[in-house]
Design a protein around this motif. Structure first.
Motif, PDB file in Angstrom:
ATOM      1  N   THR A 216     -22.233  12.499 -12.128  1.00 37.26           N
ATOM      2  CA  THR A 216     -21.868  13.592 -13.018  1.00 37.26           C
ATOM      3  C   THR A 216     -22.479  13.378 -14.415  1.00 37.26           C
ATOM      4  O   THR A 216     -22.557  12.248 -14.898  1.00 37.26           O
ATOM      5  N   ASN A 217     -22.964  14.469 -14.994  1.00 29.07           N
ATOM      6  CA  ASN A 217     -23.562  14.473 -16.333  1.00 29.07           C
ATOM      7  C   ASN A 217     -24.982  13.894 -16.384  1.00 29.07           C
ATOM      8  O   ASN A 217     -25.502  13.627 -17.461  1.00 29.07           O
ATOM      9  N   SER A 221     -27.950  20.181 -13.499  1.00 28.68           N
ATOM     10  CA  SER A 221     -27.977  21.621 -13.802  1.00 28.68           C
ATOM     11  C   SER A 221     -29.041  21.931 -14.842  1.00 28.68           C
ATOM     12  O   SER A 221     -29.689  22.983 -14.783  1.00 28.68           O
ATOM     13  N   THR A 222     -29.210  21.016 -15.785  1.00 30.20           N
ATOM     14  CA  THR A 222     -30.250  21.218 -16.800  1.00 30.20           C
ATOM     15  C   THR A 222     -31.612  21.318 -16.119  1.00 30.20           C
ATOM     16  O   THR A 222     -32.427  22.174 -16.449  1.00 30.20           O
ATOM     17  N   TYR A 233     -24.185  26.723 -15.771  1.00 32.19           N
ATOM     18  CA  TYR A 233     -23.331  26.100 -16.783  1.00 32.19           C
ATOM     19  C   TYR A 233     -23.752  24.650 -17.012  1.00 32.19           C
ATOM     20  O   TYR A 233     -23.805  23.851 -16.071  1.00 32.19           O
ATOM     21  N   ALA A 240     -19.261  19.414 -14.851  1.00 31.85           N
ATOM     22  CA  ALA A 240     -19.517  20.772 -15.332  1.00 31.85           C
ATOM     23  C   ALA A 240     -19.758  21.695 -14.135  1.00 31.85           C
ATOM     24  O   ALA A 240     -19.395  22.861 -14.152  1.00 31.85           O
ATOM     25  N   THR A 241     -20.376  21.155 -13.105  1.00 28.72           N
ATOM     26  CA  THR A 241     -20.712  21.970 -11.931  1.00 28.72           C
ATOM     27  C   THR A 241     -19.771  21.655 -10.774  1.00 28.72           C
ATOM     28  O   THR A 241     -19.511  20.497 -10.491  1.00 28.72           O
ATOM     29  N   LEU A 331     -33.582   9.588 -24.527  1.00 31.17           N
ATOM     30  CA  LEU A 331     -32.426   8.927 -25.151  1.00 31.17           C
ATOM     31  C   LEU A 331     -32.457   7.410 -24.951  1.00 31.17           C
ATOM     32  O   LEU A 331     -31.593   6.698 -25.450  1.00 31.17           O
ATOM     33  N   PHE A 352     -36.260  18.002 -20.928  1.00 34.70           N
ATOM     34  CA  PHE A 352     -36.726  18.897 -21.991  1.00 34.70           C
ATOM     35  C   PHE A 352     -38.223  18.756 -22.258  1.00 34.70           C
ATOM     36  O   PHE A 352     -38.736  19.302 -23.225  1.00 34.70           O
TER      37      PHE A 352
HETATM   38  N1  LIG Z   1     -31.355  14.210 -24.357  1.00 35.95           N
HETATM   39  C1  LIG Z   1     -31.301  14.697 -23.117  1.00 35.95           C
HETATM   40  N2  LIG Z   1     -30.191  15.322 -22.706  1.00 35.95           N
HETATM   41  C2  LIG Z   1     -30.170  15.823 -21.448  1.00 35.95           C
HETATM   42  C3  LIG Z   1     -31.270  15.693 -20.560  1.00 35.95           C
HETATM   43  N3  LIG Z   1     -30.934  16.279 -19.397  1.00 35.95           N
HETATM   44  C4  LIG Z   1     -29.679  16.755 -19.545  1.00 35.95           C
HETATM   45  N4  LIG Z   1     -29.213  16.479 -20.785  1.00 35.95           N
HETATM   46  C5  LIG Z   1     -27.873  16.795 -21.342  1.00 35.95           C
HETATM   47  O1  LIG Z   1     -26.908  16.124 -20.541  1.00 35.95           O
HETATM   48  C6  LIG Z   1     -25.690  16.888 -20.466  1.00 35.95           C
HETATM   49  C7  LIG Z   1     -25.287  17.093 -19.016  1.00 35.95           C
HETATM   50  O2  LIG Z   1     -26.211  17.946 -18.392  1.00 35.95           O
HETATM   51  P1  LIG Z   1     -25.865  18.776 -17.067  1.00 35.95           P
HETATM   52  O3  LIG Z   1     -27.144  19.428 -16.649  1.00 35.95           O
HETATM   53  O4  LIG Z   1     -24.673  19.631 -17.270  1.00 35.95           O
HETATM   54  O5  LIG Z   1     -25.506  17.578 -16.093  1.00 35.95           O
HETATM   55  P2  LIG Z   1     -25.060  17.660 -14.557  1.00 35.95           P
HETATM   56  O6  LIG Z   1     -25.737  16.533 -13.854  1.00 35.95           O
HETATM   57  O7  LIG Z   1     -25.309  19.026 -14.020  1.00 35.95           O
HETATM   58  O8  LIG Z   1     -23.527  17.339 -14.707  1.00 35.95           O
HETATM   59  P3  LIG Z   1     -22.270  17.788 -13.778  1.00 35.95           P
HETATM   60  O9  LIG Z   1     -22.434  19.197 -13.370  1.00 35.95           O
HETATM   61  O10 LIG Z   1     -21.145  17.561 -14.688  1.00 35.95           O
HETATM   62  O11 LIG Z   1     -22.261  16.844 -12.619  1.00 35.95           O
HETATM   63  C8  LIG Z   1     -25.988  18.189 -21.227  1.00 35.95           C
HETATM   64  O12 LIG Z   1     -25.481  18.043 -22.516  1.00 35.95           O
HETATM   65  C9  LIG Z   1     -27.517  18.267 -21.226  1.00 35.95           C
HETATM   66  O13 LIG Z   1     -27.998  18.994 -22.318  1.00 35.95           O
HETATM   67  C10 LIG Z   1     -32.449  15.007 -21.038  1.00 35.95           C
HETATM   68  O14 LIG Z   1     -33.442  14.812 -20.360  1.00 35.95           O
HETATM   69  N5  LIG Z   1     -32.387  14.529 -22.314  1.00 35.95           N
END
Ligand SMILES: Nc1nc2c(ncn2[C@@H]2O[C@H](COP(=O)(O)OP(=O)(O)OP(=O)(O)O)[C@@H](O)[C@H]2O)c(=O)[nH]1
Ligand SMILES: [Mg+2]
Length: 429
Positions: A216-217, A221-222, A233, A240-241, A331, A352
């Motif tokens: 998670t996180n 989704s990004t 989302y 989040a998902t 990061l 990004f």
């Molecule tokens: N700096 C940075 N932030 C990122 C990157 N990829 C994602 N994020 C940030 O990480 C956070 C989580 O991103 P999500 O895409 O919601 O992560 P997820 O894996 O879908 O998470 P869940 O749905 O909660 O399992 C957000 O604040 C994004 O903006 C990256 O490559 N660099």
């Protein structure tokens, strides 16, 4: 028993003290209790809880009555009084009796990690499938602990631990809960059937499926959004998902694949949740390729990757072709970057960075290349035709004189196994 909505109860702000008990058994798991606790803080904040303090204890085995030692119970009482806490959240799973004893003695709401995760899921569930799955998980968790809750929950009336099935559960006897579970399972079966039909349609259409999986996180989704413009989302918070979202992704050369974002994993993902979310998680089993997204900047990177692999194993998806996307490299400290493995199945990226996104599509394209082959099978070789149907996925079948041309998707393993029979029938493309 209806699901109460999340919003009506968020006005109650939980003020919590977190508690971590490190037993010998936990030490043997190799999970770092401090990192687990950090994650618990994140989980609590995601659930809208204000974290006031953290209490730790090392103890060979849990106390059967209080879970933590009696002295620690007193420490917790004093901290709660001093800081004005109304809740204690334990990083480990408690028994119903332990919850009851602690609640009665401390006059606090007692929540464990599992319940907290279930609660976050309850707040997130939006689709019918998600809502049914969460309620089922919550009731399955609740049933054996029914006698453990009661007085405090109904009195505090809201906040974490009370979302989802709602307070009415407290007046409902076990039989009602069992009936409800049966009913939810029936509803879920229907949803599963619909999902299965969708899958069947996708399978027939021959669409290649790629699944984003990961802790998670991590940024799944990004990536879906960045790669396909999907309106999903995204939040810097856990889970989040909840529901899988699929979008078409165009690869270099014009080939299209279906990219699916999935629910994030976490260590000690509650068993009831995994069981209930099986239908959703099984989307991963449909994938031709798994993109394992990793937060490279996390101090728990390796542990998180292990968790993901073991859940994939449980789902029966561990053997799928997999590419590891080491995300969030922007990061990372230089030394973190150096620690990342390099090799064919690994890619260091930032969601990004446009160049990195292009590289992802290229690597998907490479991985899938050669996936489909055309075989020219003479009309009298029914044995080979049926072999192709058995070991591969026949996407197209055309006739050319006495021959049949089969366009077949075949994974490398199967091709290698049967190449001694099939190789000479491959049609050059
Ligand atoms: N700096 C940075 N932030 C990122 C990157 N990829 C994602 N994020 C940030 O990480 C956070 C989580 O991103 P999500 O895409 O919601 O992560 P997820 O894996 O879908 O998470 P869940 O749905 O909660 O399992 C957000 O604040 C994004 O903006 C990256 O490559 N660099
Ligand atoms: Mg997500």
């Amino acid at each position: 028993m209806a699901i109460t909505t999340h919003d009506t109860q968020t006005d109650v702000q939980d003020r919590a003290i977190l508690v971590s008990l490190v037993t010998d058994k936990i030490k043997r798991t190799g999970i770092d209790p401090e990192l687990s606790l950090q994650e618990l803080v994140q989980l609590a904040e995601t659930a809208g809880v204000e974290v006031l303090d953290v209490i730790r204890q090392n103890k060979e085995t849990p106390d059967s009555k209080w879970f933590i030692g009696k002295g620690k119970v007193e420490e917790l009482r004093m901290a709660a009084d001093g800081l004005g806490a109304n809740t204690a959240i334990f990083d480990q799973e408690l028994s119903g009796a332990q919850v009851r004893n602690l609640e009665e003695s401390l006059d606090l709401k007692i929540i464990d990690r599992t319940q907290l995760i279930l609660d976050i899921f309850a707040g997130r569930a939006k689709t019918r499938e998600g809502i049914i799955q969460v309620e089922l998980a919550q009731l399955s968790y609740l049933l054996p602990r029914l006698s453990g809750h009661g007085k405090n929950l109904s009195r505090l009336g809201g906040g974490i631990g009370t979302r989802g099935p709602g307070e009415s559960k407290l007046e409902t006897d076990r039989r009602h809960i069992r009936d409800r579970i049966t009913e939810l399972k029936r509803q879920l079966d229907e949803v599963v059937k619909t999902r299965e039909l969708h899958r069947e349609r996708r399978r027939k259409s021959g669409a290649v499926q790629v699944a984003l999986v990961g802790y998670t996180n991590a940024g799944k989704s990004t990536l879906l959004k960045q790669l396909t413009d999907a309106d999903v989302y995204i939040e810097n918070q856990l889970f989040a998902t909840l529901d899988p979202t699929s979008r078409v992704l165009q690869l270099p050369g014009g080939k299209e694949v279906v990219l699916t974002d999935t629910v994030g994993f976490i260590q000690n993902l509650p068993h009831d949740l995994v069981a209930s979310f099986r239908a959703t998680l099984e989307e991963v089993n449909e994938a031709n390729l798994v993109l394992h997204v990793v937060d490279s900047s996390s101090p728990m990177r390796e542990e998180q990757m292990d968790v993901v692999q073991s859940i994939l194993q449980d789902l029966g998806a561990a053997g799928k072709p997999q590419i590891v996307l080491f995300n969030k490299t922007d990061l990372c400290q230089p030394e973190q970057l150096e620690m990342l493995p390099i090799g064919p199945g690994f890619l260091k990226i930032s969601a990004f960075n446009q160049d990195d996104l292009t590289r992802i599509t290229e690597i998907i394209s490479d991985e899938l290349a050669g996936d489909t082959l055309i075989f020219r099978i003479p009309g009298d070789r029914g044995d080979l035709s049926s072999l192709l149907y058995r070991v591969g996925e026949v996407l197209e079948q055309n006739y050319d004189g006495n021959d049949v041309l089969y366009n077949v998707r075949l994974n490398k393993e199967d091709y290698d196994k049967w190449s001694y029979k099939l190789a000479e029938f491959i049609e050059p493309q």
